[in-house]
Write a protein that holds these residues in place. Structure first.
Motif, PDB file in Angstrom:
ATOM      1  N   SER A  67       0.831  -1.206   0.000  1.00 35.00           N
ATOM      2  CA  SER A  67       0.000   0.000   0.000  1.00 35.00           C
ATOM      3  C   SER A  67       0.868   1.260   0.000  1.00 35.00           C
ATOM      4  CB  SER A  67      -0.911   0.019   1.232  1.00 35.00           C
ATOM      5  OG  SER A  67      -0.169   0.415   2.370  1.00 35.00           O
ATOM      6  N   GLU A  68       0.219   2.401  -0.138  1.00 29.39           N
ATOM      7  CA  GLU A  68       0.914   3.701  -0.108  1.00 29.39           C
ATOM      8  C   GLU A  68       1.657   3.918   1.209  1.00 29.39           C
ATOM      9  OE1 GLU A  68       1.353   6.148  -2.437  1.00 29.39           O
ATOM     10  OE2 GLU A  68       0.444   4.750  -3.861  1.00 29.39           O
ATOM     11  N   LYS A  69       1.130   3.351   2.301  1.00 28.05           N
ATOM     12  CA  LYS A  69       1.746   3.531   3.618  1.00 28.05           C
ATOM     13  C   LYS A  69       2.713   2.402   3.976  1.00 28.05           C
ATOM     14  CE  LYS A  69      -2.068   6.194   5.439  1.00 28.05           C
ATOM     15  NZ  LYS A  69      -3.064   6.341   6.481  1.00 28.05           N
ATOM     16  N   GLY A  70       2.943   1.476   3.051  1.00 27.42           N
ATOM     17  CA  GLY A  70       3.877   0.386   3.303  1.00 27.42           C
ATOM     18  C   GLY A  70       3.261  -0.815   3.985  1.00 27.42           C
ATOM     19  N   SER A  71       1.928  -0.902   3.947  1.00 32.40           N
ATOM     20  CA  SER A  71       1.244  -2.040   4.555  1.00 32.40           C
ATOM     21  C   SER A  71       1.135  -3.194   3.567  1.00 32.40           C
ATOM     22  CB  SER A  71      -0.168  -1.648   5.000  1.00 32.40           C
ATOM     23  OG  SER A  71      -0.101  -0.715   6.037  1.00 32.40           O
ATOM     24  N   ILE A  72       1.178  -4.396   4.127  1.00 30.22           N
ATOM     25  CA  ILE A  72       1.044  -5.608   3.330  1.00 30.22           C
ATOM     26  C   ILE A  72       0.046  -6.510   4.037  1.00 30.22           C
ATOM     27  CG2 ILE A  72       2.241  -7.640   2.429  1.00 30.22           C
ATOM     28  CD1 ILE A  72       4.837  -5.941   2.635  1.00 30.22           C
ATOM     29  N   ARG A  73      -0.920  -6.992   3.303  1.00 27.23           N
ATOM     30  CA  ARG A  73      -1.930  -7.901   3.871  1.00 27.23           C
ATOM     31  C   ARG A  73      -1.338  -9.301   3.984  1.00 27.23           C
ATOM     32  NH1 ARG A  73      -7.253  -8.042   4.858  1.00 27.23           N
ATOM     33  NH2 ARG A  73      -8.372  -9.957   4.453  1.00 27.23           N
ATOM     34  N   ILE A  74      -1.511  -9.895   5.143  1.00 30.06           N
ATOM     35  CA  ILE A  74      -1.065 -11.268   5.356  1.00 30.06           C
ATOM     36  C   ILE A  74      -2.247 -12.189   5.026  1.00 30.06           C
ATOM     37  CG2 ILE A  74      -0.114 -12.935   6.993  1.00 30.06           C
ATOM     38  CD1 ILE A  74       1.771 -10.579   6.385  1.00 30.06           C
ATOM     39  N   PRO A  75      -2.081 -13.104   4.090  1.00 32.15           N
ATOM     40  CA  PRO A  75      -3.188 -13.978   3.689  1.00 32.15           C
ATOM     41  C   PRO A  75      -3.765 -14.780   4.858  1.00 32.15           C
ATOM     42  CG  PRO A  75      -1.366 -14.153   2.150  1.00 32.15           C
ATOM     43  CD  PRO A  75      -0.871 -13.362   3.321  1.00 32.15           C
ATOM     44  N   SER A  76      -5.078 -14.971   4.835  1.00 34.83           N
ATOM     45  CA  SER A  76      -5.783 -15.708   5.890  1.00 34.83           C
ATOM     46  C   SER A  76      -5.208 -17.103   6.096  1.00 34.83           C
ATOM     47  CB  SER A  76      -7.271 -15.819   5.558  1.00 34.83           C
ATOM     48  OG  SER A  76      -7.859 -14.555   5.540  1.00 34.83           O
ATOM     49  N   GLU A  77      -4.849 -17.753   5.022  1.00 37.20           N
ATOM     50  CA  GLU A  77      -4.289 -19.109   5.095  1.00 37.20           C
ATOM     51  C   GLU A  77      -3.022 -19.125   5.959  1.00 37.20           C
ATOM     52  OE1 GLU A  77      -1.440 -21.336   1.835  1.00 37.20           O
ATOM     53  OE2 GLU A  77      -3.210 -20.286   1.135  1.00 37.20           O
ATOM     54  N   ILE A  78      -2.160 -18.127   5.803  1.00 37.45           N
ATOM     55  CA  ILE A  78      -0.930 -18.049   6.598  1.00 37.45           C
ATOM     56  C   ILE A  78      -1.271 -17.730   8.050  1.00 37.45           C
ATOM     57  CG2 ILE A  78       1.163 -16.676   6.989  1.00 37.45           C
ATOM     58  CD1 ILE A  78       1.529 -16.630   3.948  1.00 37.45           C
ATOM     59  N   ILE A  79      -2.223 -16.837   8.259  1.00 36.44           N
ATOM     60  CA  ILE A  79      -2.633 -16.487   9.626  1.00 36.44           C
ATOM     61  C   ILE A  79      -3.150 -17.717  10.366  1.00 36.44           C
ATOM     62  CG2 ILE A  79      -4.379 -15.209  10.929  1.00 36.44           C
ATOM     63  CD1 ILE A  79      -3.857 -12.877   9.014  1.00 36.44           C
ATOM     64  N   ARG A  80      -3.969 -18.511   9.700  1.00 37.99           N
ATOM     65  CA  ARG A  80      -4.492 -19.738  10.322  1.00 37.99           C
ATOM     66  C   ARG A  80      -3.383 -20.733  10.622  1.00 37.99           C
ATOM     67  NH1 ARG A  80      -8.514 -19.204   6.646  1.00 37.99           N
ATOM     68  NH2 ARG A  80      -7.543 -20.696   5.255  1.00 37.99           N
ATOM     69  N   ARG A  81      -2.568 -21.011   9.632  1.00 33.71           N
ATOM     70  CA  ARG A  81      -1.530 -22.035   9.791  1.00 33.71           C
ATOM     71  C   ARG A  81      -0.476 -21.648  10.828  1.00 33.71           C
ATOM     72  NH1 ARG A  81       0.899 -23.483   4.381  1.00 33.71           N
ATOM     73  NH2 ARG A  81       1.965 -25.045   5.607  1.00 33.71           N
ATOM     74  N   ALA A  82      -0.177 -20.352  10.938  1.00 36.86           N
ATOM     75  CA  ALA A  82       0.838 -19.881  11.889  1.00 36.86           C
ATOM     76  C   ALA A  82       0.235 -19.506  13.242  1.00 36.86           C
ATOM     77  CB  ALA A  82       1.596 -18.696  11.300  1.00 36.86           C
ATOM     78  N   ARG A  83      -1.089 -19.638  13.361  1.00 36.78           N
ATOM     79  CA  ARG A  83      -1.805 -19.291  14.601  1.00 36.78           C
ATOM     80  C   ARG A  83      -1.501 -17.864  15.044  1.00 36.78           C
ATOM     81  NH1 ARG A  83       0.426 -24.411  15.662  1.00 36.78           N
ATOM     82  NH2 ARG A  83      -1.093 -26.055  15.362  1.00 36.78           N
ATOM     83  N   ILE A  84      -1.661 -16.944  14.120  1.00 36.25           N
ATOM     84  CA  ILE A  84      -1.406 -15.529  14.375  1.00 36.25           C
ATOM     85  C   ILE A  84      -2.724 -14.848  14.712  1.00 36.25           C
ATOM     86  CG2 ILE A  84      -0.581 -13.387  13.351  1.00 36.25           C
ATOM     87  CD1 ILE A  84       1.109 -15.155  11.452  1.00 36.25           C
ATOM     88  N   ARG A  85      -2.666 -13.872  15.613  1.00 35.61           N
ATOM     89  CA  ARG A  85      -3.857 -13.121  16.011  1.00 35.61           C
ATOM     90  C   ARG A  85      -3.606 -11.630  15.901  1.00 35.61           C
ATOM     91  NH1 ARG A  85      -4.662 -16.749  21.235  1.00 35.61           N
ATOM     92  NH2 ARG A  85      -5.788 -18.452  20.249  1.00 35.61           N
ATOM     93  N   LYS A  86      -4.692 -10.895  15.781  1.00 39.95           N
ATOM     94  CA  LYS A  86      -4.627  -9.435  15.764  1.00 39.95           C
ATOM     95  C   LYS A  86      -3.819  -8.964  16.975  1.00 39.95           C
ATOM     96  CE  LYS A  86      -7.516  -5.818  17.181  1.00 39.95           C
ATOM     97  NZ  LYS A  86      -8.796  -5.448  17.674  1.00 39.95           N
TER      98      LYS A  86
END
Length: 105
Positions: free
Chosen positions: A64-83
């Motif tokens: 994005s313009e601010k340097g943000s990158i969306r982390i795919p849902s599949e990776i979030i689930r598999r890595a057990r990542i939370r907000k």
């Protein structure tokens, strides 16, 4: 793979985005609108981000313009990542990609 500590962190927000610090984006020459590849390293919960990639099966996201990158849902689930999870940022030895390791706080 040799990792180089940056002493910098990023955090997953509620939109599943992380914002890379400007200094990291400058070193890797990651500009808004560029495509980056995001993947989970095999056998770990570490996330690798690099500019582009020839592989069609990996996750590709636009910076994005601010340097943000969306982390795919599949990776979030598999890595057990939370907000709100924080990540230490490491360069790989060739400075062509970065590795995000979940920070223990």
């Amino acid at each position: 793979m040799i990792l180089i500590e940056t002493a910098l962190f990023c955090k997953l927000n509620s939109r599943q985005d992380i914002t890379l610090p400007n200094s990291i984006r400058n070193i890797l020459l990651i500009l808004p609108g560029m495509i980056v590849t995001i993947r989970l390293l095999p056998g770990t919960n570490d996330i690798q981000i690099q500019k582009g990639s020839a592989s069609a099966v990996e996750n590709k996201m636009v910076v994005s313009e601010k340097g943000s990158i969306r982390i795919p849902s599949e990776i979030i689930r598999r890595a057990r990542i939370r907000k709100g999870d924080r990540f230490r940022i490491y360069f790989t030895n060739n400075e062509e990609s970065i590795l995000l390791k979940k920070a223990d706080i």
